[in-house]
Design a protein around this motif. Structure first.
Motif, mmCIF file in Angstrom:
data_model
loop_
_atom_site.group_PDB
_atom_site.id
_atom_site.type_symbol
_atom_site.label_atom_id
_atom_site.label_comp_id
_atom_site.label_asym_id
_atom_site.label_seq_id
_atom_site.Cartn_x
_atom_site.Cartn_y
_atom_site.Cartn_z
ATOM 1 N N VAL A 39 0.864 -1.183 0.000
ATOM 2 C CA VAL A 39 0.000 0.000 0.000
ATOM 3 C C VAL A 39 0.901 1.234 0.000
ATOM 4 C CG1 VAL A 39 -1.885 -1.145 1.231
ATOM 5 C CG2 VAL A 39 -0.147 0.104 2.519
ATOM 6 N N SER A 40 0.358 2.325 -0.513
ATOM 7 C CA SER A 40 1.073 3.594 -0.523
ATOM 8 C C SER A 40 0.603 4.456 0.634
ATOM 9 C CB SER A 40 0.823 4.334 -1.837
ATOM 10 O OG SER A 40 1.307 5.670 -1.765
ATOM 11 N N ILE A 41 1.522 5.244 1.176
ATOM 12 C CA ILE A 41 1.142 6.155 2.243
ATOM 13 C C ILE A 41 0.091 7.154 1.770
ATOM 14 C CG2 ILE A 41 2.977 7.829 1.764
ATOM 15 C CD1 ILE A 41 1.788 6.666 5.254
ATOM 16 N N LEU A 42 -0.002 7.363 0.454
ATOM 17 C CA LEU A 42 -1.020 8.261 -0.084
ATOM 18 C C LEU A 42 -2.430 7.759 0.186
ATOM 19 C CD1 LEU A 42 0.615 9.062 -3.557
ATOM 20 C CD2 LEU A 42 0.342 10.651 -1.640
ATOM 21 N N GLU A 43 -2.571 6.447 0.267
ATOM 22 C CA GLU A 43 -3.901 5.867 0.501
ATOM 23 C C GLU A 43 -4.430 6.178 1.893
ATOM 24 O OE1 GLU A 43 -4.170 1.710 -0.756
ATOM 25 O OE2 GLU A 43 -2.288 2.013 -1.861
ATOM 26 N N THR A 52 2.763 19.491 5.997
ATOM 27 C CA THR A 52 1.661 18.763 6.625
ATOM 28 C C THR A 52 2.206 17.648 7.497
ATOM 29 O OG1 THR A 52 0.260 19.233 4.704
ATOM 30 C CG2 THR A 52 -0.447 17.457 6.193
ATOM 31 N N LEU A 53 1.725 17.553 8.726
ATOM 32 C CA LEU A 53 2.181 16.497 9.635
ATOM 33 C C LEU A 53 1.456 15.198 9.302
ATOM 34 C CD1 LEU A 53 4.176 16.328 12.024
ATOM 35 C CD2 LEU A 53 2.216 16.628 13.548
ATOM 36 N N ASN A 54 2.230 14.157 8.993
ATOM 37 C CA ASN A 54 1.669 12.901 8.485
ATOM 38 C C ASN A 54 1.729 11.752 9.486
ATOM 39 O OD1 ASN A 54 1.098 13.549 5.555
ATOM 40 N ND2 ASN A 54 3.240 14.207 5.712
ATOM 41 N N THR A 55 1.888 12.066 10.759
ATOM 42 C CA THR A 55 2.043 11.008 11.756
ATOM 43 C C THR A 55 0.860 10.045 11.751
ATOM 44 O OG1 THR A 55 3.184 12.658 13.096
ATOM 45 C CG2 THR A 55 2.640 10.565 14.147
ATOM 46 N N ILE A 56 -0.347 10.577 11.739
ATOM 47 C CA ILE A 56 -1.539 9.714 11.787
ATOM 48 C C ILE A 56 -1.607 8.834 10.549
ATOM 49 C CG2 ILE A 56 -4.059 9.731 11.772
ATOM 50 C CD1 ILE A 56 -3.967 12.201 13.541
ATOM 51 N N ALA A 57 -1.196 9.358 9.395
ATOM 52 C CA ALA A 57 -1.198 8.548 8.174
ATOM 53 C C ALA A 57 -0.248 7.365 8.312
ATOM 54 C CB ALA A 57 -0.815 9.422 6.976
ATOM 55 N N PHE A 58 0.961 7.613 8.823
ATOM 56 C CA PHE A 58 1.902 6.506 9.027
ATOM 57 C C PHE A 58 1.357 5.501 10.047
ATOM 58 C CE2 PHE A 58 5.062 9.313 7.024
ATOM 59 C CZ PHE A 58 5.749 8.400 6.246
ATOM 60 N N GLN A 59 0.814 5.996 11.123
ATOM 61 C CA GLN A 59 0.292 5.099 12.157
ATOM 62 C C GLN A 59 -0.857 4.256 11.629
ATOM 63 O OE1 GLN A 59 -0.620 7.966 15.216
ATOM 64 N NE2 GLN A 59 1.414 7.831 16.150
ATOM 65 N N ASN A 60 -1.774 4.876 10.905
ATOM 66 C CA ASN A 60 -2.925 4.130 10.380
ATOM 67 C C ASN A 60 -2.500 3.112 9.328
ATOM 68 O OD1 ASN A 60 -4.689 5.507 12.033
ATOM 69 N ND2 ASN A 60 -5.333 6.972 10.465
ATOM 70 N N ALA A 61 -1.539 3.495 8.478
ATOM 71 C CA ALA A 61 -1.082 2.566 7.450
ATOM 72 C C ALA A 61 -0.451 1.333 8.071
ATOM 73 C CB ALA A 61 -0.083 3.278 6.533
ATOM 74 N N ILE A 62 0.386 1.536 9.074
ATOM 75 C CA ILE A 62 1.073 0.404 9.697
ATOM 76 C C ILE A 62 0.089 -0.443 10.499
ATOM 77 C CG2 ILE A 62 2.825 -0.199 11.420
ATOM 78 C CD1 ILE A 62 4.385 2.299 10.338
ATOM 79 N N PHE A 63 -0.889 0.186 11.134
ATOM 80 C CA PHE A 63 -1.916 -0.585 11.846
ATOM 81 C C PHE A 63 -2.675 -1.476 10.865
ATOM 82 C CE2 PHE A 63 -6.241 -1.148 13.483
ATOM 83 C CZ PHE A 63 -5.957 -1.703 14.712
ATOM 84 N N ALA A 74 3.728 -7.333 4.468
ATOM 85 C CA ALA A 74 3.275 -6.282 3.569
ATOM 86 C C ALA A 74 4.327 -5.187 3.479
ATOM 87 C CB ALA A 74 1.948 -5.704 4.055
ATOM 88 N N GLN A 75 4.164 -4.329 2.475
ATOM 89 C CA GLN A 75 5.078 -3.216 2.247
ATOM 90 C C GLN A 75 4.329 -1.894 2.301
ATOM 91 O OE1 GLN A 75 8.359 -2.984 -0.883
ATOM 92 N NE2 GLN A 75 6.757 -1.796 -1.907
ATOM 93 N N LEU A 76 4.919 -0.939 3.004
ATOM 94 C CA LEU A 76 4.415 0.427 2.994
ATOM 95 C C LEU A 76 5.308 1.231 2.059
ATOM 96 C CD1 LEU A 76 2.595 2.711 3.906
ATOM 97 C CD2 LEU A 76 4.052 2.990 5.929
ATOM 98 N N TYR A 77 4.712 1.708 0.972
ATOM 99 C CA TYR A 77 5.449 2.423 -0.070
ATOM 100 C C TYR A 77 5.335 3.922 0.169
ATOM 101 C CZ TYR A 77 6.649 4.121 -4.763
ATOM 102 O OH TYR A 77 7.211 4.783 -5.836
ATOM 103 N N VAL A 78 6.504 4.589 0.197
ATOM 104 C CA VAL A 78 6.544 6.045 0.370
ATOM 105 C C VAL A 78 7.042 6.638 -0.947
ATOM 106 C CG1 VAL A 78 7.444 7.959 1.722
ATOM 107 C CG2 VAL A 78 7.035 5.739 2.828
ATOM 108 N N PRO A 79 6.174 7.319 -1.707
ATOM 109 C CA PRO A 79 6.557 7.846 -3.018
ATOM 110 C C PRO A 79 7.368 9.136 -2.895
ATOM 111 C CG PRO A 79 4.294 8.431 -2.540
ATOM 112 C CD PRO A 79 4.766 7.570 -1.391
ATOM 113 N N PRO A 80 7.859 9.675 -4.003
ATOM 114 C CA PRO A 80 8.572 10.946 -3.952
ATOM 115 C C PRO A 80 7.734 12.032 -3.281
ATOM 116 C CG PRO A 80 8.869 9.922 -6.097
ATOM 117 C CD PRO A 80 7.850 9.091 -5.369
#
Length: 449
Positions: A39-43, A52-63, A74-80
């Motif tokens: 999944v991409s962090i964009l999702e 923009t502070l993205n802490t919640i996005a990282f936390q939710n993606a990993i959860f 699984a893989q967490l993809y961080v795009p440019p």
């Protein structure tokens, strides 16, 4: 003397044969299988604008990705993009992948960093008594974790932290970029680490750690920034890395005084090879001074050290206890190093007044061989403790070109060992043949190479 050298080299070969995994942990490369889910962090609503502070996005993606742990991971993809965040925790069977042009940026606001308990082998924060700021990327009791990419960047934005440290304004000890605690099968690769508040990569109480093809950089004036710190960890490989930091490039540790002695977990079976290291005010490769759990079975080879205060340094003091032993360092090229080799029993501080002054450290069975150096000021400085001298320091095939600044190329006290084909000629303390021949008593898994 030639006979003695042949015996010493035969010993090295014997140790290679009898040692654990041939002593070459880097030969045991983990096979990185593609994760079946990505999944991409964009999702998860992340915005890569650097603001923009993205802490919640990282936390939710990993959860979310935790649910795939029993399905191959699984893989967490961080795009440019530039992804500003506070601390976040990884999970088992996860790959964090940073694409080229992706930058994970640590928040500079200390209030965005959670405070966690001190490590049990240290008893308190290393810099400030009490807790410590949680590191940017964390893992605790994880299995099968990969932090990698296509030369993406993790930037700790350390300037604010360095200013707090230098002005004695820290409320808690500084965070690191990556800290993995009590974890197994860890890979960190193909990334650039910039401006760590303190350490860049800190595996502590970990097993089977492979760090390769990473670049680590912090300005030369950054206070006590360190590149890679294997800490009370075993079966560690560090290879094909380029590191330039304010203090130490690579520093092996294992706990602090009575806390490290009580915790009792050594750093052992470490293999370091093909690295280029610069350490402005510290040492390119340091052992200690926090080594109360012990450091042993270390192989360092094919290393380029340059433009640094110290090349290879062993640090300890009264009250540390512990040991540093069965360490082989070979095929080293040094350029523009003030002190090429050093060992001191007078380095460091104590966490509190509860340490045991009778807990004396042991430094024994150290081989330094096949080394060349240019523009060296001091060839070697060895200062053991009178109550616990440094023993079996074995030098062979070492040629150092001393610059005109030097008046005394060697400094020795409370040390004994052996040397052959060493220029400039070392202290008489390092010409006691019988000391190094005692290495022949090393058998089986107690040996390094």
């Amino acid at each position: 003397m030639l006979v003695a050298l042949l015996l010493l080299l035969a010993l090295s070969n014997e140790v290679r044969v009898n040692g654990d995994s041939d002593g070459r942990q880097c030969e045991v490369n983990p096979a990185l299988k593609p994760r079946p889910h990505t999944v991409s962090i964009l999702e998860f609503g992340a915005v890569g604008d650097g603001k923009t502070l993205n802490t919640i996005a990282f936390q939710n993606a990993i959860f979310y990705l935790k649910s795939f742990a029993d399905k191959g991971g699984a893989q967490l993809y961080v795009p440019p993009g530039t992804w500003l965040t506070q601390s976040f925790n990884l999970t088992s069977h996860l790959t964090l992948f940073l694409e080229k042009g992706a930058v994970i940026l640590g928040s500079q606001d200390p209030f965005h960093w959670e405070v966690v308990d001190p490590l049990p082998s240290y008893g308190r924060g290393v810099e400030v008594p009490g807790g410590r700021y949680q590191s940017l990327v964390n893992g605790y009791m994880l299995h099968d974790v990969v932090i990698t990419g296509n030369n993406g960047i993790i930037d700790g934005m350390g300037l604010g932290w360095w200013e707090l440290f230098s002005s004695h304004s820290l409320n808690y000890s500084r965070p690191h970029l990556i800290e993995l605690v009590a974890s197994n099968r860890v890979v960190v690769s193909n990334l650039t680490f910039l401006n760590a508040p303190a350490y860049s990569i800190h595996p502590v109480y970990c097993s089977n750690v492979h760090i390769h093809n990473v670049s680590i950089s912090a300005p030369q004036e950054s206070p006590y920034t360190i590149g890679i710190v294997p800490d009370s960890s075993d079966h560690v490989c560090i290879e094909d890395c380029v590191i330039a930091t304010g203090y130490d490039a690579i520093s092996l540790k294992s706990g602090w005084d009575e806390y490290g002695i009580a915790y009792g977990r050594p750093t052992e079976n470490v293999h370091i090879r093909r690295v280029h290291l610069q350490a402005y005010s510290g040492s390119t490769i340091a052992f200690g001074s926090d080594m109360s759990g012990g450091i042993s079975n270390i192989l360092v080879e094919n290393v380029h050290l340059y433009n640094s205060k110290s090349g290879i340094e062993f640090r300890t003091m009264r009250g540390r206890g512990g040991y540093m032993k069965e360490i082989i360092i070979s095929d080293i090229e040094m350029e523009n190093i003030y002190t090429a080799m050093a060992a001191t029993g007078y380095c460091g501080s104590h966490p509190d007044d509860k340490f045991d002054p009778n807990a004396l450290p042991l430094l024994d069975h150290i081989i330094l061989q096949d080394m060349i150096g240019t523009n060296i000021t001091i060839a070697g400085s060895f200062a053991g403790l009178q109550e616990s001298p440094f023993t079996n320091i074995c030098l062979s095939n070492v040629t150092l070109s001393i610059n005109s600044v030097s008046s005394i190329p060697w400094e020795c006290s409370n040390v004994s060992g052996f040397s052959d084909s060493v220029l400039p000629k070392p202290c008489p303390d390092l010409e006691t043949l019988s000391d190094c021949l005692s290495l022949l008593s090393i058998k089986g898994k107690t040996a390094v190479m």
